[in-house]
Design an enzyme around this catalytic site. Structure first.
Site, mmCIF file in Angstrom:
data_model
loop_
_atom_site.group_PDB
_atom_site.id
_atom_site.type_symbol
_atom_site.label_atom_id
_atom_site.label_comp_id
_atom_site.label_asym_id
_atom_site.label_seq_id
_atom_site.Cartn_x
_atom_site.Cartn_y
_atom_site.Cartn_z
ATOM 1 N N ALA A 1 45.805 34.564 35.921
ATOM 2 C CA ALA A 1 46.965 34.298 36.307
ATOM 3 C C ALA A 1 47.985 34.463 34.278
ATOM 4 C CB ALA A 1 47.455 32.657 36.304
ATOM 5 N N ALA A 2 47.520 34.209 33.296
ATOM 6 C CA ALA A 2 47.973 34.434 32.080
ATOM 7 C C ALA A 2 48.688 35.861 31.867
ATOM 8 C CB ALA A 2 46.764 34.357 31.259
ATOM 9 N N PRO A 3 50.212 35.311 31.498
ATOM 10 C CA PRO A 3 50.880 34.194 30.407
ATOM 11 C C PRO A 3 50.850 33.474 31.631
ATOM 12 C CG PRO A 3 51.818 36.287 29.708
ATOM 13 C CD PRO A 3 50.231 36.546 30.978
ATOM 14 N N GLY A 4 51.516 34.064 33.263
ATOM 15 C CA GLY A 4 52.132 33.162 34.277
ATOM 16 C C GLY A 4 53.559 34.203 34.236
ATOM 17 N N LYS B 1 53.527 35.993 37.194
ATOM 18 C CA LYS B 1 53.767 36.319 38.223
ATOM 19 C C LYS B 1 53.112 34.631 39.094
ATOM 20 C CE LYS B 1 51.200 41.032 37.822
ATOM 21 N NZ LYS B 1 51.474 40.748 36.640
ATOM 22 N N ASP C 1 36.029 31.245 35.202
ATOM 23 C CA ASP C 1 35.842 32.787 35.696
ATOM 24 C C ASP C 1 36.292 32.603 37.093
ATOM 25 O OD1 ASP C 1 34.502 34.822 36.611
ATOM 26 O OD2 ASP C 1 32.454 34.847 35.286
ATOM 27 N N CYS D 1 47.556 46.850 36.279
ATOM 28 C CA CYS D 1 48.089 48.423 35.434
ATOM 29 C C CYS D 1 47.796 49.114 34.644
ATOM 30 C CB CYS D 1 49.204 46.694 34.611
ATOM 31 S SG CYS D 1 47.707 46.369 33.357
#
Length: 486
Positions: A294-297, A299, A344, A416
């Site tokens: 998820a980081a940096p948040g 999405k 993880d 990406c």
């Protein structure tokens, strides 16, 4: 022998006594580095330590406190030099009598940076680029080095009309495109095999263009129309995104994270391609959703906004320090339905029961070849072996994430990159192993419409797309929506 009045035989004033500063005198302030010196230092750090260009440059600019125009010049020199380094070396080799390999690293980077100004930046006078390079060479080296730098750069300046990318040809298309657009030959060959020569050249050219800024409007706090009006009134050159329903493209205006609107949680800085991912997950209010990496948040918070702050988004990342980034983003945007966790992603089945989630997003670690215009060093630091290693990690994470999707639920896989081994082939192999999943073409119309117009989602559309950097001037992204059969 004539001497200046007051000088002794040893050349010192005051009768030969060494000069002493008055007691309590403040030490002389250190000389401030120029934009070109800061750019050179950054290029060396990136080259020698593997530092990310954007992070290293941000630190250097923060420490230097340059004027805005000088900071823009340093930024242009860092990214442009890294992007074009193979082409620059191709031309420099014509004028470096002893070859480039024998040069000290700082001299090599100085020549690259200066040649970039001469060959790619028309707005910079040639004499300014050459003179500043010679000055830097004198400060860091000796007369011989500065003389060599002066000679090479003046030769390039005299021959500028002949040193153009279009002049680089070869019977081997991979070699020609590699030198013309400054990409590793192995990578160009992979793209030629996947996309053909015309599309590959368009990919390479797009990756060398400067990126524009973009923000995602927080639909819980403001409309896109109102945001556009606010940005325009503040002097930004802003327009609705061509691809993202709540995106705004910003071509001029500076750092969008250093604005009152950002601090007030009215928008999030995010690439337009990346904005599509949560839209394609299309979560509903009240759902249980998992964002595996998820980081940096960006999405994560987008998912939470689409859910109108209802239900729950579990945001996982492997790095503990990034948990605070996610929590900070959610707090800034006023989102209370996000819970950040650390671990993880491959071990998430140990934490959650099978079939726990209505929707699972795996925005997988990848080679990053879709974001080369933002992080140009990627094309020089990655290898074919890296692609294979990353694909193996993605396969493991897909296996873990898929078991957490409930029957009838959605699994969205995104990267990406534009590497088929990490994208189409990865998903096809997953579906072969997991017949309980299938492609899902039920995408929101607001997302599909611009993709159809651009010819990306055609009659063969099944539920996955590959965005290339030339499509919308945004990042290259792969997104696949899968549904677990009921």
């Amino acid at each position: 022998m004539n001497q200046r009045k007051g000088n002794s035989r040893n050349g010192r004033p005051n009768g030969g006594r060494p000069f002493r500063k008055p007691a309590g005198a403040a030490p002389a302030a250190p000389r401030k580095k120029t934009a070109r010196e800061i750019a050179l230092d950054t290029l060396l750090r990136v080259s020698e330590t593997g530092a990310y260009s954007n992070l290293q440059l941000n630190r250097a600019l923060s420490d230097a406190q340059l004027q805005r125009a000088d900071a823009a010049l340093a930024t242009e020199l860092v990214y442009g030099t890294i992007q074009r380094q193979l082409t620059l070396d191709h031309w420099l080799a014509h004028f470096a009598a002893k070859g480039l390999r024998k040069l000290e690293p700082w001299v090599h980077q100085l020549l690259r940076m200066s040649a970039y100004q001469l060959l790619y930046l028309d707005r910079i006078p040639a004499h300014a680029a050459v003179n500043e390079a010679v000055t830097i060479a004198k400060r860091r080296g000796h007369q011989g080095i500065s003389g060599m730098v002066n000679g090479i750069l003046r030769s390039i300046d005299r021959n500028r009309s002949e040193l153009t990318a279009s002049a680089i040809t070869d019977r081997d298309a991979a070699i020609a495109l590699s030198l013309r657009h400054s990409y590793p030959e192995w990578l160009v060959r992979r793209w030629l095999g996947a996309f053909g020569e015309q599309t590959t050249e368009a990919i390479c050219a797009a990756g060398n263009e400067p990126p524009h800024g973009s923000v995602r409007v927080n639909r819980l706090r403001e409309s896109r129309e109102k945001t556009l009006l606010q940005l325009t009134e503040q002097g930004f050159e802003a327009a609705p995104s061509d691809v993202a329903p709540y995106g705004v493209a910003v071509k001029r205006g500076g750092n969008m994270a250093d604005t009152d609107g950002y601090r007030a949680g009215l928008w999030t800085v995010q690439d337009e391609s990346s904005m599509l991912v949560a839209e394609i997950v299309a979560p509903k209010a009240g759902m249980q959703v998992l964002d595996c990496c998820a980081a940096p948040g960006g999405k994560t918070t987008h998912l939470a906004e689409l859910m109108e702050g209802k239900g729950k988004v579990w945001a996982n990342d492997v790095h503990p320090h990034k948990r605070e980034l996610i929590e900070g983003q959610a707090e800034r945007l006023g989102l209370t339905n996000v819970e950040a966790i650390t671990g993880d992603a491959g071990e998430l089945p140990d934490r959650f029961a099978p079939g726990s989630f209505d929707a699972v997003l795996l925005d997988a670690p990848c080679s990053g070849f879709g974001v080369i215009r933002r992080k140009p060093e990627i094309k020089w630091t990655k290898s074919e072996e890296d692609v294979l290693a990353i694909a193996a990690i993605q396969r493991r994470l897909l296996e873990a994430a898929s078991g957490l999707v409930k029957p009838g639920g959605v699994l969205v896989y995104s990267t990406c990159t534009i590497e088929r081994a990490e994208n189409e082939e990865q998903v096809e192999q997953f579906l072969e192993r997991h017949p309980e999943f299938e492609f899902d073409a039920d995408w929101p119309e607001a997302v599909l419409a611009p993709l159809r117009t651009a010819g990306i989602a055609d009659d063969s559309f099944r539920g996955s797309i590959q965005l290339l950097p030339q499509h919308f001037g945004s990042d290259g992204f792969y997104i696949a929506r899968l549904r677990r059969r009921p």
